[in-house]
Design a protein around this motif. Structure first.
Motif, PDB file in Angstrom:
ATOM      1  N   PRO A 507      -2.435   0.060  54.866  1.00 49.78           N
ATOM      2  CA  PRO A 507      -2.239  -0.285  56.286  1.00 49.78           C
ATOM      3  C   PRO A 507      -3.497  -0.877  56.920  1.00 49.78           C
ATOM      4  N   THR A 508      -3.270  -1.627  57.974  1.00 49.89           N
ATOM      5  CA  THR A 508      -4.353  -2.147  58.813  1.00 49.89           C
ATOM      6  C   THR A 508      -4.316  -1.387  60.131  1.00 49.89           C
ATOM      7  N   TYR A 509      -5.457  -0.841  60.527  1.00 48.05           N
ATOM      8  CA  TYR A 509      -5.526  -0.014  61.729  1.00 48.05           C
ATOM      9  C   TYR A 509      -6.130  -0.794  62.882  1.00 48.05           C
ATOM     10  N   TYR A 510      -5.688  -0.436  64.111  1.00 50.73           N
ATOM     11  CA  TYR A 510      -6.138  -1.109  65.324  1.00 50.73           C
ATOM     12  C   TYR A 510      -6.565  -0.072  66.350  1.00 50.73           C
ATOM     13  N   THR A 511      -7.378  -0.553  67.284  1.00 43.77           N
ATOM     14  CA  THR A 511      -7.764   0.251  68.433  1.00 43.77           C
ATOM     15  C   THR A 511      -7.898  -0.678  69.633  1.00 43.77           C
ATOM     16  N   VAL A 512      -7.941  -0.129  70.828  1.00 47.19           N
ATOM     17  CA  VAL A 512      -8.048  -0.942  72.038  1.00 47.19           C
ATOM     18  C   VAL A 512      -9.453  -1.531  72.125  1.00 47.19           C
ATOM     19  N   THR A 513      -9.518  -2.826  72.388  1.00 51.71           N
ATOM     20  CA  THR A 513     -10.819  -3.489  72.537  1.00 51.71           C
ATOM     21  C   THR A 513     -11.507  -2.981  73.798  1.00 51.71           C
ATOM     22  N   PRO A 514     -12.749  -2.524  73.684  1.00 51.90           N
ATOM     23  CA  PRO A 514     -13.459  -2.009  74.876  1.00 51.90           C
ATOM     24  C   PRO A 514     -13.490  -3.047  76.001  1.00 51.90           C
ATOM     25  N   ASN A 515     -13.323  -2.582  77.240  1.00 49.88           N
ATOM     26  CA  ASN A 515     -13.397  -3.403  78.447  1.00 49.88           C
ATOM     27  C   ASN A 515     -12.336  -4.504  78.498  1.00 49.88           C
ATOM     28  N   SER A 516     -11.240  -4.335  77.706  1.00 50.52           N
ATOM     29  CA  SER A 516     -10.181  -5.340  77.749  1.00 50.52           C
ATOM     30  C   SER A 516      -9.057  -4.952  78.706  1.00 50.52           C
ATOM     31  N   TRP A 517      -9.225  -3.864  79.413  1.00 50.31           N
ATOM     32  CA  TRP A 517      -8.221  -3.417  80.355  1.00 50.31           C
ATOM     33  C   TRP A 517      -8.909  -2.872  81.594  1.00 50.31           C
ATOM     34  N   SER A 518      -8.148  -2.757  82.663  1.00 56.25           N
ATOM     35  CA  SER A 518      -8.695  -2.229  83.910  1.00 56.25           C
ATOM     36  C   SER A 518      -7.809  -1.115  84.409  1.00 56.25           C
ATOM     37  N   PRO A 519      -8.356  -0.166  85.156  1.00 60.04           N
ATOM     38  CA  PRO A 519      -7.531   0.931  85.675  1.00 60.04           C
ATOM     39  C   PRO A 519      -6.382   0.452  86.550  1.00 60.04           C
ATOM     40  N   ASP A 520      -6.540  -0.741  87.155  1.00 58.25           N
ATOM     41  CA  ASP A 520      -5.467  -1.242  88.010  1.00 58.25           C
ATOM     42  C   ASP A 520      -4.272  -1.741  87.189  1.00 58.25           C
ATOM     43  N   ASN A 521      -4.532  -2.201  85.978  1.00 57.16           N
ATOM     44  CA  ASN A 521      -3.459  -2.710  85.125  1.00 57.16           C
ATOM     45  C   ASN A 521      -3.699  -2.238  83.691  1.00 57.16           C
ATOM     46  N   PRO A 522      -3.509  -0.950  83.421  1.00 57.38           N
ATOM     47  CA  PRO A 522      -3.840  -0.395  82.098  1.00 57.38           C
ATOM     48  C   PRO A 522      -2.910  -0.861  80.982  1.00 57.38           C
ATOM     49  N   ASN A 523      -1.770  -1.483  81.339  1.00 51.17           N
ATOM     50  CA  ASN A 523      -0.853  -1.931  80.298  1.00 51.17           C
ATOM     51  C   ASN A 523      -1.145  -3.354  79.826  1.00 51.17           C
ATOM     52  N   TRP A 524      -2.190  -3.951  80.350  1.00 51.11           N
ATOM     53  CA  TRP A 524      -2.629  -5.274  79.880  1.00 51.11           C
ATOM     54  C   TRP A 524      -3.958  -5.064  79.154  1.00 51.11           C
ATOM     55  N   PHE A 525      -3.919  -5.174  77.829  1.00 49.84           N
ATOM     56  CA  PHE A 525      -5.107  -4.867  77.038  1.00 49.84           C
ATOM     57  C   PHE A 525      -5.080  -5.696  75.765  1.00 49.84           C
ATOM     58  N   GLU A 526      -6.188  -5.672  75.068  1.00 45.62           N
ATOM     59  CA  GLU A 526      -6.287  -6.335  73.778  1.00 45.62           C
ATOM     60  C   GLU A 526      -6.638  -5.303  72.712  1.00 45.62           C
ATOM     61  N   THR A 527      -6.278  -5.612  71.461  1.00 46.12           N
ATOM     62  CA  THR A 527      -6.582  -4.717  70.346  1.00 46.12           C
ATOM     63  C   THR A 527      -7.459  -5.424  69.327  1.00 46.12           C
ATOM     64  N   GLN A 528      -8.156  -4.621  68.548  1.00 48.64           N
ATOM     65  CA  GLN A 528      -8.978  -5.135  67.463  1.00 48.64           C
ATOM     66  C   GLN A 528      -8.860  -4.198  66.266  1.00 48.64           C
ATOM     67  N   THR A 529      -9.116  -4.743  65.098  1.00 51.81           N
ATOM     68  CA  THR A 529      -9.016  -3.916  63.890  1.00 51.81           C
ATOM     69  C   THR A 529     -10.157  -2.915  63.852  1.00 51.81           C
ATOM     70  N   VAL A 530      -9.920  -1.825  63.210  1.00 53.55           N
ATOM     71  CA  VAL A 530     -10.927  -0.793  63.023  1.00 53.55           C
ATOM     72  C   VAL A 530     -10.872  -0.352  61.567  1.00 53.55           C
ATOM     73  N   GLY A 531     -12.027  -0.165  60.962  1.00 52.75           N
ATOM     74  CA  GLY A 531     -12.071   0.177  59.554  1.00 52.75           C
ATOM     75  C   GLY A 531     -11.823  -1.040  58.681  1.00 52.75           C
ATOM     76  N   GLN A 532     -11.582  -0.803  57.429  1.00 50.77           N
ATOM     77  CA  GLN A 532     -11.343  -1.895  56.496  1.00 50.77           C
ATOM     78  C   GLN A 532      -9.949  -2.484  56.690  1.00 50.77           C
ATOM     79  N   LEU A 533      -9.844  -3.780  56.476  1.00 46.59           N
ATOM     80  CA  LEU A 533      -8.562  -4.449  56.612  1.00 46.59           C
ATOM     81  C   LEU A 533      -7.608  -3.998  55.514  1.00 46.59           C
ATOM     82  N   GLY A 534      -6.339  -3.947  55.866  1.00 48.50           N
ATOM     83  CA  GLY A 534      -5.337  -3.564  54.895  1.00 48.50           C
ATOM     84  C   GLY A 534      -4.890  -4.737  54.046  1.00 48.50           C
ATOM     85  N   SER A 535      -3.816  -4.515  53.301  1.00 48.26           N
ATOM     86  CA  SER A 535      -3.294  -5.530  52.390  1.00 48.26           C
ATOM     87  C   SER A 535      -1.985  -6.076  52.928  1.00 48.26           C
ATOM     88  N   GLU A 536      -1.742  -7.348  52.620  1.00 47.86           N
ATOM     89  CA  GLU A 536      -0.491  -7.987  53.006  1.00 47.86           C
ATOM     90  C   GLU A 536       0.557  -7.910  51.896  1.00 47.86           C
TER      91      GLU A 536
END
Length: 689
Positions: A507-536
């Motif tokens: 699997p490829t794991y993701y987490t929320v990109t820091p500072n990509s969201w605001s308390p006023d609109n927490p459902n608008w955010f970006e993600t980035q991979t974390v750890g080693q990339l998985g396989s396709e």
């Protein structure tokens, strides 16, 4: 005579001539003029006691649907005329009535079983014995008492056999229970009992997959006097499973069982929600002297409101990983019958079990647990002569198990360890995604937490197994030497193989990109991979013939038996048996010590005597050896003696018989052993019990 009268006379003459021709043809074909003997035949036979083999005098023999009958003479013999497709009923006081199909039989031997529970014949070590004369610790039940809606036979042993402790250590479908006889008697080695199916050894997994419809009786040998005949292998008790056989001159009986059952986890642990978990965490910190709490009230409120489920997750791992219930199916069809020479019993059993793993079906592979098990039992007995019987027993087990490679037990463990607020199980997919965006977080460098949802989906395993167990037995009566003497020979081959097919997707794991969201609109955010990339791509692996989970067993024994009654009060039986067994485990590339053959050899015997079904004595011994001991010390003697007194069969017991109908006092002493020991250095040793 005018023309009309002439024509009438001619027609009458033709009619009479034609009728005569018709009557003659019918007589030639066995019609109304055929002799009575062409429509019936004479059946002769002998009625004997199923346990003592003594003739039953005065037994009633009646043709079904008629008043035609007869009785057996002083030798238990009878002769009766029956019609085609006829059946006869044979009955006598104190015995179970038997119905036989005799449409093609001319000479038969009928064995009547006692209707008295104490006269019932019970399977014991390497033989049978009347229940009243048993002086060892033996418990026996019929196979039908083990029927309950489950594919696992061993799960139904608890509470049905005195002295048997059964423990279910896994809730996975089809898992075998662990069981012990009179507790754990062996420490540091094998503590489970020896399991025999029709006199040949099987594993607990083999036993677990045998349907109750196939079992005639289930016997437990508990003390040394009952298990001494197995000597070196009898320390932990013995379980003897006897399968059904056909019956002579019996029309085919077909039994069908179809079941659909529902299974639901009981007493499943209840978990708090994420906000409560945060509050309890803060309470624990403050109780240990912390100055400030870890989670603010704002974070707790956002978690409780589920307003931003990917920023402030609240994951119910139990609901995500497991269903509330599952549904299983089982079907069994069996046929039983026999003729004058051959009898048969055949059974085919099918089990389909599904687990409660809640894996989505739209993923790369379906990771829901799916178990398919097939069990085939075929018992054929053929009478080569009046004194020679050949038995062929075949048990085949084929199955396949699919599910998460970790197993549901591991998934349950992951669920207990998971944090409900650390990260979501997965993030929303984006256009062009070819994989699931599993959630995770780093706690130390590239080391990540364990995501139970990803663990459920990232790989699967398929276990395919095959067990073939074949036995051939020859039983030869030696009454021409002395009455009651017989010899038997048994040879058995057993082969087991298990292959494992695995496939997975890293699997490829993701987490929320820091500072990509605001308390006023927490459902608008970006993600980035974390750890080693998985396989396709999906990886695959097969475990081939080097798989250590394969083995072969060869077993042989020869028995000389004697069973005789004298003056209707003295009953004597004896057994002398030689056995040899060779177990060849599968090759293990990582542990070559497992390649070593395991061999057992020995001579066993038993002598029993009872007087007037009041006083009983029995002596057993086993002189057994094992390759686990060094040369010169491989054989030991394991003797046992037991005595019994049926006090309720005395005349002075008559006044209290209405209140206590049976009472027997018995005692035994014996020595048995176990060779199932290995110490840390790999050497062998031997223990007595």
């Amino acid at each position: 005579m005018n023309l009309k009268n002439l024509l009438f006379a001619s027609c009458l003459l033709c009619l009479v001539s034609g009728l005569g021709t018709t009557l003659h043809a019918e007589a030639a074909r066995g019609g109304v003029a055929a002799p009575q003997s062409d429509r019936s035949h004479v059946v002769t036979g002998q009625v004997i006691d199923a346990s003592t083999k003594e003739p039953v005098v005065g037994a009633n023999v009646l043709v079904q649907g008629t008043t035609r009958g007869t009785a057996t003479n002083a030798d238990g013999r009878f002769s009766i005329q029956v019609d085609k497709n006829a059946s006869i009923d044979i009955s006598f006081i104190g015995y179970k009535t038997r119905t036989l199909d005799v449409r093609s039989a001319t000479e038969i031997i009928v064995q009547l079983e006692s209707d008295n529970q104490l006269e019932e014949v019970v399977v014991i070590g390497a033989g049978t014995q009347k229940k009243i004369s048993i002086t060892g610790a033996v418990t026996s039940i019929a196979g039908q008492e083990l029927k309950f809606p489950s594919s696992s036979l061993t799960s139904g042993l608890a509470g049905k056999l005195a002295g048997v402790i059964s423990m279910t250590t896994s809730g996975e479908p089809g898992a075998a229970s662990e069981f012990y006889i009179r507790g754990v008697g062996t420490f540091g080695g094998r503590a489970t009992p020896l399991i025999l199916l029709d006199d040949v050894e099987i594993s607990s997994g083999d036993l677990n997959r045998i349907p109750a419809e196939t079992i005639e009786s289930f016997t437990i040998l508990k003390d040394a006097s009952a298990t001494a005949i197995y000597g070196v292998r009898g320390a932990n008790g013995v379980m003897i499973v006897t399968t059904k056989k056909g019956q002579e001159n019996t029309r085919a009986k077909i039994g069908v069982t179809i079941e659909n059952s529902f299974a639901q986890p009981m007493r499943f642990p209840q978990f708090v929600d994420g906000a409560t978990w945060m509050e309890l965490y803060n309470e624990g910190l403050l109780a240990r002297g912390a100055v400030t709490a870890k989670y603010s009230q704002t974070e707790i409120d956002l978690t409780r409101s589920h307003a931003a489920p990917y920023i402030y997750p609240d994951v119910d791992w139990q609901e995500l990983l497991f269903r509330d219930m599952n549904m299983n199916q089982r079907a069994n069809i069996n046929i039983q019958g026999g003729g004058n020479r051959a009898t048969y019993y055949m059974s085919l059993n099918f089990n389909h079990d599904s687990g409660i793993v809640n894996a989505p079906k739209g993923y790369d592979f379906n990771n829901n647990i799916r178990n398919f098990h097939y069990n085939f039992q075929n018992n054929i007995s053929y009478k080569l002569s009046k004194s020679t019987i050949l038995d062929l027993h075949l048990n085949a087990q084929i199955g396949s198990t699919r599910g998460p490679a970790e197993g549901s037990s591991k998934l349950f463990e992951y669920m207990l360890q998971a944090n409900p607020i650390q990260f979501p199980a997965y993030y929303p997919s984006m256009p062009g995604d070819t994989h699931i965006r599993f959630g995770n977080a780093s706690y130390k460098g590239d080391e990540l937490y364990l995501n139970p949802y990803a663990a459920m989906l990232d790989d699967q395993a398929q276990y395919n197994y095959t067990t073939l167990n074949v036995s051939l037995k020859l039983d030869q009566k030696l009454d021409f030497i002395t009455k009651g003497l017989a010899v038997q020979g048994l040879v058995n081959w057993k082969s087991y193989a298990n292959k494992v097919y695995r496939q997975g997707l890293t699997p490829t794991y993701y987490t929320v990109t820091p500072n990509s969201w605001s308390p006023d609109n927490p459902n608008w955010f970006e993600t980035q991979t974390v750890g080693q990339l998985g396989s396709e791509y999906i990886w695959e692996s097969w475990e081939n013939g080097n798989d250590p989970n394969s083995d072969q067993t060869f077993y042989f024994d020869a028995r000389l038996t004697y069973n005789r009654s004298f003056a209707q009060k003295h009953n004597v039986s004896a057994l002398l048996m030689y056995m040899m067994r060779e177990f060849r485990p599968g090759r293990d590339l990582n542990n070559r010590t497992k390649e070593r053959l395991q061999r057992n050899q020995g001579l066993s015997g038993r002598v029993t005597y009872d007087f007037d079904q009041r006083y009983f004595a029995e002596f057993n011994f086993g002189y057994n050896g094992t390759e686990r001991l060094p040369a010169g010390s491989r054989f030991e003697l394991f003797p046992a003696v037991s005595l019994g007194y049926a006090i309720s069969n005395e005349k002075f017991w008559e006044p209290v018989r209405d209140y206590i109908d049976f009472m027997k006092i018995r005692g035994s002493y014996g020595i048995v052993g176990s060779d199932g020991f290995d110490d840390a250095n790999g050497s062998r040793h031997f223990v007595y019990f």
